[in-house]
Scaffold this motif. Sequence first.
Motif, PDB file in Angstrom:
ATOM      1  N   SER A  24       0.831  -1.200   0.000  1.00 39.33           N
ATOM      2  CA  SER A  24       0.000   0.000   0.000  1.00 39.33           C
ATOM      3  C   SER A  24       0.863   1.247   0.000  1.00 39.33           C
ATOM      4  CB  SER A  24      -0.908   0.018   1.233  1.00 39.33           C
ATOM      5  OG  SER A  24      -0.125   0.242   2.385  1.00 39.33           O
ATOM      6  N   ASP A  25       0.258   2.363  -0.314  1.00 38.86           N
ATOM      7  CA  ASP A  25       0.920   3.659  -0.192  1.00 38.86           C
ATOM      8  C   ASP A  25       0.581   4.208   1.186  1.00 38.86           C
ATOM      9  OD1 ASP A  25       2.012   3.680  -2.771  1.00 38.86           O
ATOM     10  OD2 ASP A  25       0.073   4.282  -3.592  1.00 38.86           O
ATOM     11  N   SER A  26       1.177   3.621   2.213  1.00 42.30           N
ATOM     12  CA  SER A  26       0.936   3.979   3.610  1.00 42.30           C
ATOM     13  C   SER A  26      -0.536   3.903   3.979  1.00 42.30           C
ATOM     14  CB  SER A  26       1.475   5.378   3.912  1.00 42.30           C
ATOM     15  OG  SER A  26       2.846   5.424   3.652  1.00 42.30           O
ATOM     16  N   MET A  27      -1.311   3.127   3.227  1.00 42.51           N
ATOM     17  CA  MET A  27      -2.733   2.928   3.479  1.00 42.51           C
ATOM     18  C   MET A  27      -3.537   4.235   3.431  1.00 42.51           C
ATOM     19  SD  MET A  27      -3.048  -0.253   3.492  1.00 42.51           S
ATOM     20  CE  MET A  27      -4.764  -0.409   3.911  1.00 42.51           C
ATOM     21  N   ASN A  31      -7.224   0.570  -2.016  1.00 40.47           N
ATOM     22  CA  ASN A  31      -8.347   0.126  -2.830  1.00 40.47           C
ATOM     23  C   ASN A  31      -9.130  -0.913  -2.036  1.00 40.47           C
ATOM     24  OD1 ASN A  31      -7.244  -2.483  -3.191  1.00 40.47           O
ATOM     25  ND2 ASN A  31      -6.105  -1.819  -5.002  1.00 40.47           N
ATOM     26  N   ILE A  32     -10.214  -1.423  -2.598  1.00 43.88           N
ATOM     27  CA  ILE A  32     -11.089  -2.356  -1.884  1.00 43.88           C
ATOM     28  C   ILE A  32     -10.338  -3.595  -1.415  1.00 43.88           C
ATOM     29  CG2 ILE A  32     -13.028  -3.945  -2.195  1.00 43.88           C
ATOM     30  CD1 ILE A  32     -14.025  -1.185  -1.859  1.00 43.88           C
ATOM     31  N   ILE A  33      -9.507  -4.181  -2.280  1.00 46.83           N
ATOM     32  CA  ILE A  33      -8.778  -5.394  -1.910  1.00 46.83           C
ATOM     33  C   ILE A  33      -7.796  -5.097  -0.783  1.00 46.83           C
ATOM     34  CG2 ILE A  33      -7.105  -7.101  -2.726  1.00 46.83           C
ATOM     35  CD1 ILE A  33      -8.503  -6.879  -5.486  1.00 46.83           C
ATOM     36  N   GLN A  34      -7.060  -4.001  -0.875  1.00 51.80           N
ATOM     37  CA  GLN A  34      -6.110  -3.645   0.169  1.00 51.80           C
ATOM     38  C   GLN A  34      -6.819  -3.378   1.488  1.00 51.80           C
ATOM     39  OE1 GLN A  34      -4.289  -0.369  -1.850  1.00 51.80           O
ATOM     40  NE2 GLN A  34      -2.492  -1.576  -2.411  1.00 51.80           N
ATOM     41  N   LEU A  35      -7.908  -2.656   1.443  1.00 53.47           N
ATOM     42  CA  LEU A  35      -8.649  -2.340   2.656  1.00 53.47           C
ATOM     43  C   LEU A  35      -9.161  -3.615   3.297  1.00 53.47           C
ATOM     44  CD1 LEU A  35      -9.710  -0.191   4.530  1.00 53.47           C
ATOM     45  CD2 LEU A  35     -11.750  -0.023   3.111  1.00 53.47           C
ATOM     46  N   GLU A  37      -7.903  -6.717   3.094  1.00 53.39           N
ATOM     47  CA  GLU A  37      -6.812  -7.459   3.703  1.00 53.39           C
ATOM     48  C   GLU A  37      -6.259  -6.727   4.916  1.00 53.39           C
ATOM     49  OE1 GLU A  37      -4.060  -8.391   0.580  1.00 53.39           O
ATOM     50  OE2 GLU A  37      -5.468  -9.756  -0.370  1.00 53.39           O
ATOM     51  N   PHE A  38      -6.186  -5.400   4.849  1.00 56.55           N
ATOM     52  CA  PHE A  38      -5.748  -4.597   5.985  1.00 56.55           C
ATOM     53  C   PHE A  38      -6.705  -4.803   7.153  1.00 56.55           C
ATOM     54  CE2 PHE A  38      -5.905  -0.617   8.423  1.00 56.55           C
ATOM     55  CZ  PHE A  38      -4.579  -0.542   8.827  1.00 56.55           C
ATOM     56  N   ASP A  39      -7.995  -4.789   6.877  1.00 53.35           N
ATOM     57  CA  ASP A  39      -8.990  -4.996   7.931  1.00 53.35           C
ATOM     58  C   ASP A  39      -8.878  -6.383   8.550  1.00 53.35           C
ATOM     59  OD1 ASP A  39     -10.010  -2.453   7.659  1.00 53.35           O
ATOM     60  OD2 ASP A  39     -11.749  -3.063   6.476  1.00 53.35           O
ATOM     61  N   ILE A  40      -8.588  -7.391   7.752  1.00 57.35           N
ATOM     62  CA  ILE A  40      -8.419  -8.746   8.278  1.00 57.35           C
ATOM     63  C   ILE A  40      -7.252  -8.773   9.262  1.00 57.35           C
ATOM     64  CG2 ILE A  40      -7.747 -11.111   7.698  1.00 57.35           C
ATOM     65  CD1 ILE A  40      -9.318 -10.707   5.054  1.00 57.35           C
ATOM     66  N   THR A  41      -6.135  -8.178   8.884  1.00 59.38           N
ATOM     67  CA  THR A  41      -4.983  -8.117   9.777  1.00 59.38           C
ATOM     68  C   THR A  41      -5.357  -7.429  11.083  1.00 59.38           C
ATOM     69  OG1 THR A  41      -3.495  -7.975   7.890  1.00 59.38           O
ATOM     70  CG2 THR A  41      -2.594  -7.319  10.016  1.00 59.38           C
ATOM     71  N   GLN A  42      -6.017  -6.289  10.976  1.00 61.47           N
ATOM     72  CA  GLN A  42      -6.415  -5.531  12.166  1.00 61.47           C
ATOM     73  C   GLN A  42      -7.370  -6.341  13.035  1.00 61.47           C
ATOM     74  OE1 GLN A  42      -3.772  -3.377  11.776  1.00 61.47           O
ATOM     75  NE2 GLN A  42      -5.098  -2.215  13.120  1.00 61.47           N
ATOM     76  N   LYS A  43      -8.327  -7.006  12.430  1.00 61.21           N
ATOM     77  CA  LYS A  43      -9.299  -7.800  13.193  1.00 61.21           C
ATOM     78  C   LYS A  43      -8.619  -8.958  13.919  1.00 61.21           C
ATOM     79  CE  LYS A  43     -13.360  -6.766  10.371  1.00 61.21           C
ATOM     80  NZ  LYS A  43     -14.140  -6.016  11.312  1.00 61.21           N
ATOM     81  N   ILE A  44      -7.667  -9.602  13.269  1.00 59.42           N
ATOM     82  CA  ILE A  44      -6.947 -10.699  13.911  1.00 59.42           C
ATOM     83  C   ILE A  44      -6.130 -10.175  15.085  1.00 59.42           C
ATOM     84  CG2 ILE A  44      -5.119 -12.417  13.615  1.00 59.42           C
ATOM     85  CD1 ILE A  44      -6.206 -12.846  10.761  1.00 59.42           C
ATOM     86  N   ILE A  45      -5.420  -9.086  14.889  1.00 58.43           N
ATOM     87  CA  ILE A  45      -4.611  -8.511  15.972  1.00 58.43           C
ATOM     88  C   ILE A  45      -5.503  -8.088  17.134  1.00 58.43           C
ATOM     89  CG2 ILE A  45      -3.143  -6.560  16.626  1.00 58.43           C
ATOM     90  CD1 ILE A  45      -1.864  -6.827  13.807  1.00 58.43           C
ATOM     91  N   GLU A 126       2.903  -0.041   9.890  1.00 61.81           N
ATOM     92  CA  GLU A 126       1.871  -1.063  10.048  1.00 61.81           C
ATOM     93  C   GLU A 126       2.481  -2.364  10.553  1.00 61.81           C
ATOM     94  OE1 GLU A 126      -1.214  -0.244   9.814  1.00 61.81           O
ATOM     95  OE2 GLU A 126      -0.786   1.723   8.972  1.00 61.81           O
ATOM     96  N   PRO A 127       1.728  -3.110  11.362  1.00 60.54           N
ATOM     97  CA  PRO A 127       2.258  -4.384  11.869  1.00 60.54           C
ATOM     98  C   PRO A 127       2.285  -5.461  10.796  1.00 60.54           C
ATOM     99  CG  PRO A 127       0.005  -4.073  12.606  1.00 60.54           C
ATOM    100  CD  PRO A 127       0.401  -2.813  11.884  1.00 60.54           C
ATOM    101  N   SER A 128       3.177  -6.406  10.991  1.00 54.75           N
ATOM    102  CA  SER A 128       3.254  -7.590  10.150  1.00 54.75           C
ATOM    103  C   SER A 128       2.802  -8.759  11.010  1.00 54.75           C
ATOM    104  CB  SER A 128       4.695  -7.793   9.681  1.00 54.75           C
ATOM    105  OG  SER A 128       4.830  -9.017   9.011  1.00 54.75           O
ATOM    106  N   LEU A 129       1.894  -9.564  10.495  1.00 53.15           N
ATOM    107  CA  LEU A 129       1.298 -10.655  11.247  1.00 53.15           C
ATOM    108  C   LEU A 129       1.629 -11.985  10.581  1.00 53.15           C
ATOM    109  CD1 LEU A 129      -0.770 -11.600  13.448  1.00 53.15           C
ATOM    110  CD2 LEU A 129      -2.533 -11.286  11.713  1.00 53.15           C
TER     111      LEU A 129
END
Length: 142
Positions: A24-27, A31-35, A37-45, A126-129
Amino acid sequence: KAELVKLTFQLENLNQLWSWSLTSDSMVNPNIIQLSEFDITQKIIESLSNVCTRTVLFSIKTESKDATQIADELKISISTVYKTLSVLEDLALVEVERYVISTEGKKIKQYRSRIGKVEITLESLEPSLSLHPNNLAVKHDL
């Protein structure tokens, strides 16, 4: 310059290993796909930061259990266990390993953790999971 935000999501499912990465460009304008996947990471964390969630995961790491067994073992309400398991199922962190038929004829789910190890690192903004498969649990035939 685009920062690389890595999401390595590894789960063992029928001898497959799933992995994907997110750039991403610092989020700022994802775009929809990035958002997604980003949301999945955040939800898991967020989910793993909850002590109840971690306790339930540890409870079913080495052997599968039903919700009642988990509630009794951990001394928490059955509704909390069901809510926690529902969130964990949605995030693919637990699976229904098998079904057991009770003496009353009810179909009861036996849950087991799909993850054995979690690593969260902060390399940039951003964190890496990294989620590693649970190799400790004994698989039962369905």
